[in-house]
Design an enzyme around this catalytic site. Structure first.
Site, PDB file in Angstrom:
ATOM      1  N   TRP A  23       0.837  -1.212   0.000  1.00  0.00           N
ATOM      2  CA  TRP A  23       0.000   0.000   0.000  1.00  0.00           C
ATOM      3  C   TRP A  23       0.867   1.255   0.000  1.00  0.00           C
ATOM      4  O   TRP A  23       1.997   1.244   0.513  1.00  0.00           O
ATOM      5  CB  TRP A  23      -1.005   0.002   1.156  1.00  0.00           C
ATOM      6  CG  TRP A  23      -0.439   0.088   2.558  1.00  0.00           C
ATOM      7  CD1 TRP A  23      -0.226  -0.959   3.408  1.00  0.00           C
ATOM      8  CD2 TRP A  23      -0.038   1.270   3.276  1.00  0.00           C
ATOM      9  NE1 TRP A  23       0.284  -0.506   4.605  1.00  0.00           N
ATOM     10  CE2 TRP A  23       0.413   0.855   4.557  1.00  0.00           C
ATOM     11  CE3 TRP A  23       0.001   2.634   2.973  1.00  0.00           C
ATOM     12  CZ2 TRP A  23       0.887   1.754   5.534  1.00  0.00           C
ATOM     13  CZ3 TRP A  23       0.476   3.530   3.936  1.00  0.00           C
ATOM     14  CH2 TRP A  23       0.908   3.086   5.192  1.00  0.00           C
ATOM     15  N   GLU A  67       6.658   9.181  13.990  1.00  0.00           N
ATOM     16  CA  GLU A  67       6.929   8.521  12.702  1.00  0.00           C
ATOM     17  C   GLU A  67       7.826   9.397  11.813  1.00  0.00           C
ATOM     18  O   GLU A  67       8.706   8.888  11.123  1.00  0.00           O
ATOM     19  CB  GLU A  67       5.619   8.240  11.952  1.00  0.00           C
ATOM     20  CG  GLU A  67       4.695   7.236  12.631  1.00  0.00           C
ATOM     21  CD  GLU A  67       5.171   5.783  12.516  1.00  0.00           C
ATOM     22  OE1 GLU A  67       6.154   5.524  11.806  1.00  0.00           O
ATOM     23  OE2 GLU A  67       4.543   4.918  13.162  1.00  0.00           O
ATOM     24  N   GLU A 103       8.617   2.034   6.670  1.00  0.00           N
ATOM     25  CA  GLU A 103       8.230   2.961   7.742  1.00  0.00           C
ATOM     26  C   GLU A 103       7.951   4.367   7.203  1.00  0.00           C
ATOM     27  O   GLU A 103       7.090   5.072   7.717  1.00  0.00           O
ATOM     28  CB  GLU A 103       9.342   3.035   8.802  1.00  0.00           C
ATOM     29  CG  GLU A 103       9.391   1.844   9.745  1.00  0.00           C
ATOM     30  CD  GLU A 103       8.274   1.877  10.786  1.00  0.00           C
ATOM     31  OE1 GLU A 103       7.697   2.947  11.015  1.00  0.00           O
ATOM     32  OE2 GLU A 103       7.982   0.810  11.358  1.00  0.00           O
ATOM     33  N   HIS A 106       4.471   5.660   6.784  1.00  0.00           N
ATOM     34  CA  HIS A 106       3.608   5.977   7.930  1.00  0.00           C
ATOM     35  C   HIS A 106       3.528   7.482   8.178  1.00  0.00           C
ATOM     36  O   HIS A 106       2.443   8.048   8.294  1.00  0.00           O
ATOM     37  CB  HIS A 106       4.112   5.269   9.200  1.00  0.00           C
ATOM     38  CG  HIS A 106       4.179   3.779   9.064  1.00  0.00           C
ATOM     39  ND1 HIS A 106       4.795   2.968   9.988  1.00  0.00           N
ATOM     40  CD2 HIS A 106       3.719   2.949   8.091  1.00  0.00           C
ATOM     41  CE1 HIS A 106       4.696   1.713   9.602  1.00  0.00           C
ATOM     42  NE2 HIS A 106       4.058   1.671   8.448  1.00  0.00           N
ATOM     43  N   GLU A 156       8.224  -1.695  18.338  1.00  0.00           N
ATOM     44  CA  GLU A 156       7.264  -2.000  17.264  1.00  0.00           C
ATOM     45  C   GLU A 156       5.962  -2.519  17.873  1.00  0.00           C
ATOM     46  O   GLU A 156       4.876  -2.228  17.373  1.00  0.00           O
ATOM     47  CB  GLU A 156       7.845  -3.025  16.284  1.00  0.00           C
ATOM     48  CG  GLU A 156       9.101  -2.565  15.537  1.00  0.00           C
ATOM     49  CD  GLU A 156       8.843  -1.608  14.376  1.00  0.00           C
ATOM     50  OE1 GLU A 156       7.729  -1.060  14.257  1.00  0.00           O
ATOM     51  OE2 GLU A 156       9.770  -1.398  13.583  1.00  0.00           O
ATOM     52  N   THR A 159       4.134   0.615  19.202  1.00  0.00           N
ATOM     53  CA  THR A 159       3.483   1.429  18.160  1.00  0.00           C
ATOM     54  C   THR A 159       2.283   0.677  17.578  1.00  0.00           C
ATOM     55  O   THR A 159       1.288   1.289  17.216  1.00  0.00           O
ATOM     56  CB  THR A 159       4.445   1.835  17.019  1.00  0.00           C
ATOM     57  OG1 THR A 159       5.147   0.679  16.593  1.00  0.00           O
ATOM     58  CG2 THR A 159       5.427   2.883  17.470  1.00  0.00           C
ATOM     59  N   ASP A 188       1.459  -2.936   9.704  1.00  0.00           N
ATOM     60  CA  ASP A 188       2.897  -2.881   9.370  1.00  0.00           C
ATOM     61  C   ASP A 188       3.746  -3.040  10.628  1.00  0.00           C
ATOM     62  O   ASP A 188       4.733  -3.778  10.641  1.00  0.00           O
ATOM     63  CB  ASP A 188       3.267  -1.510   8.772  1.00  0.00           C
ATOM     64  CG  ASP A 188       3.018  -1.428   7.273  1.00  0.00           C
ATOM     65  OD1 ASP A 188       2.335  -2.319   6.730  1.00  0.00           O
ATOM     66  OD2 ASP A 188       3.516  -0.459   6.658  1.00  0.00           O
ATOM     67  N   GLU A 189       3.363  -2.317  11.687  1.00  0.00           N
ATOM     68  CA  GLU A 189       4.154  -2.353  12.930  1.00  0.00           C
ATOM     69  C   GLU A 189       4.218  -3.782  13.468  1.00  0.00           C
ATOM     70  O   GLU A 189       5.244  -4.208  13.994  1.00  0.00           O
ATOM     71  CB  GLU A 189       3.573  -1.418  13.998  1.00  0.00           C
ATOM     72  CG  GLU A 189       3.324   0.034  13.559  1.00  0.00           C
ATOM     73  CD  GLU A 189       4.570   0.838  13.236  1.00  0.00           C
ATOM     74  OE1 GLU A 189       5.659   0.259  13.093  1.00  0.00           O
ATOM     75  OE2 GLU A 189       4.435   2.077  13.115  1.00  0.00           O
ATOM     76  N   HIS A 192       6.724  -5.768  11.559  1.00  0.00           N
ATOM     77  CA  HIS A 192       8.080  -5.373  11.970  1.00  0.00           C
ATOM     78  C   HIS A 192       8.422  -5.937  13.345  1.00  0.00           C
ATOM     79  O   HIS A 192       9.555  -6.373  13.574  1.00  0.00           O
ATOM     80  CB  HIS A 192       8.198  -3.840  11.982  1.00  0.00           C
ATOM     81  CG  HIS A 192       8.015  -3.217  10.628  1.00  0.00           C
ATOM     82  ND1 HIS A 192       7.803  -1.868  10.450  1.00  0.00           N
ATOM     83  CD2 HIS A 192       7.997  -3.755   9.385  1.00  0.00           C
ATOM     84  CE1 HIS A 192       7.676  -1.615   9.150  1.00  0.00           C
ATOM     85  NE2 HIS A 192       7.782  -2.744   8.493  1.00  0.00           N
TER      86      HIS A 192
HETATM   87 FE   LIG Z   1       7.629   0.805  13.391  1.00  0.00          FE
HETATM   88 FE   LIG Z   2       5.852   3.306  11.938  1.00  0.00          FE
END
Ligand SMILES: [Fe+2]
Ligand SMILES: [Fe+2]
Length: 319
Positions: A23, A67, A103, A106, A156, A159, A188-189, A192
């Protein structure tokens, strides 16, 4: 670090997504080339954003600034022992660049949302961002990979929690777009977090005692959040941090209980309780860490919710 290069190389494939299909911020934002629908959609965004509470906005702006300070994190990751000395095509360096590239979306997406929302004093937000990048951070990991990947595993997960909770609050307050935005970022976090947790899990296979000692050391110093130097115009370094965490704690977006639960998750994920064949120092660290979540939970249950409702320059007067 050399022993893990193949593992890290596979991690780029397994934990990060191909750029072609990943995305992008524009997937969630109006297309400014289409004038008519653009302005209509911006009106919708601004209409929905009117329903967001002061504290939700505060936390959202603080999360965005965190971010946006990505240059700090990339610089610091690339200076870790074993990464710093390696050439640019070494899997560790490939990982750092690919993680940064994910990242970077974000801050981009959140920043554009804030701009369109009509609720934020963008100049104040931008000043805080520039301050934070200029001030850097001090997470007390040195250049040690063990301490750094324990930190990133923790971070991570933290977040993930805060973006996920903002997504829920945004939905409750009628801003479905913001909810979706925070939802995809939270996902996503989590990917990670899984990657960094797997790095530490792998390190346990090679060097359990030292990674336990590093983990204990990090927890004794306490894991500080990457934006702990947050400030706004006219403030000393870090002057805004307490006000920001007050809002997050009050909303339940990120609390002392979450801190203890993240630690508990890590203790379980790395199977600390069942680690054996350790030396004396390793055993001591393991025992300290296994008991720590329960202790922290007890302390956090006794904490009262902060009442001080600070007025942030990013947003202005509370009504
Ligand atoms: Fe992150
Ligand atoms: Fe992030």
């Amino acid at each position: 670090m050399r022993a893990m290069t193949d593992f890290v190389s596979e991690s780029v494939e397994s934990f990060l997504k191909p750029i072609e299909t990943n995305w992008q911020p524009s997937d969630f934002l109006p297309d400014s080339r289409d004038q008519e629908s653009f302005f209509n959609q911006v009106k919708d965004i601004q209409g929905a954003a009117q329903g967001l509470s002061y504290d939700v906005l505060t936390v959202l702006v603080g999360d965005t600034i965190t971010e946006e300070a990505l240059p700090t994190y990339e610089t610091w990751l690339s200076r870790i022992e074993g990464i710093h000395e390696a050439d640019r095509n070494n899997p560790w360096n490939v990982w750092v660049r690919a993680w940064t590239a994910e990242e970077n979306r974000h801050g981009d997406l959140l920043n554009k949302y804030l701009f369109l929302s009509g609720r934020v004093n963008m100049r104040e937000f931008e000043k805080s961002t520039q301050f934070l990048i200029a001030d850097g951070f001090n997470i007390e990991t040195g250049h040690d990979p063990y301490r750094n990947f324990i930190y990133t595993s923790f971070q991570e997960l933290a977040t993930n929690i805060s973006h996920r909770r903002v997504a829920t609050l945004a939905k409750q307050q009628g801003d479905l777009l913001l909810s979706k935005i925070n939802g995809v970022i939270a996902a996503d976090e989590m990917r990670h977090a899984k990657a960094y947790m797997s790095f530490i899990k792998k390190i346990f296979e090679y060097d359990a005692n030292e990674v336990l000692i590093a983990f204990e050391d990090m927890m004794r110093k306490k894991i500080v959040m990457p934006a702990h130097f947050l400030r706004e115009t006219g403030m000393q370094v870090g002057g805004l941090w307490g006000h920001f965490t007050d809002a997050a704690q009050r909303l339940g977006v990120y609390t002392a209980i979450d801190y203890a639960n993240i630690l508990l998750d890590l203790v379980k994920e790395w199977n600390l309780e069942n680690l054996c064949d350790l030396n004396e120092s390793g055993e001591k660290s393991r025992d300290y860490l296994v008991k720590l979540p329960e202790r922290l939970l007890r302390i956090s249950e006794r904490m009262t919710n902060p009442v001080n409702e600070y007025e942030f320059k990013w947003i202005g007067v509370r009504d």
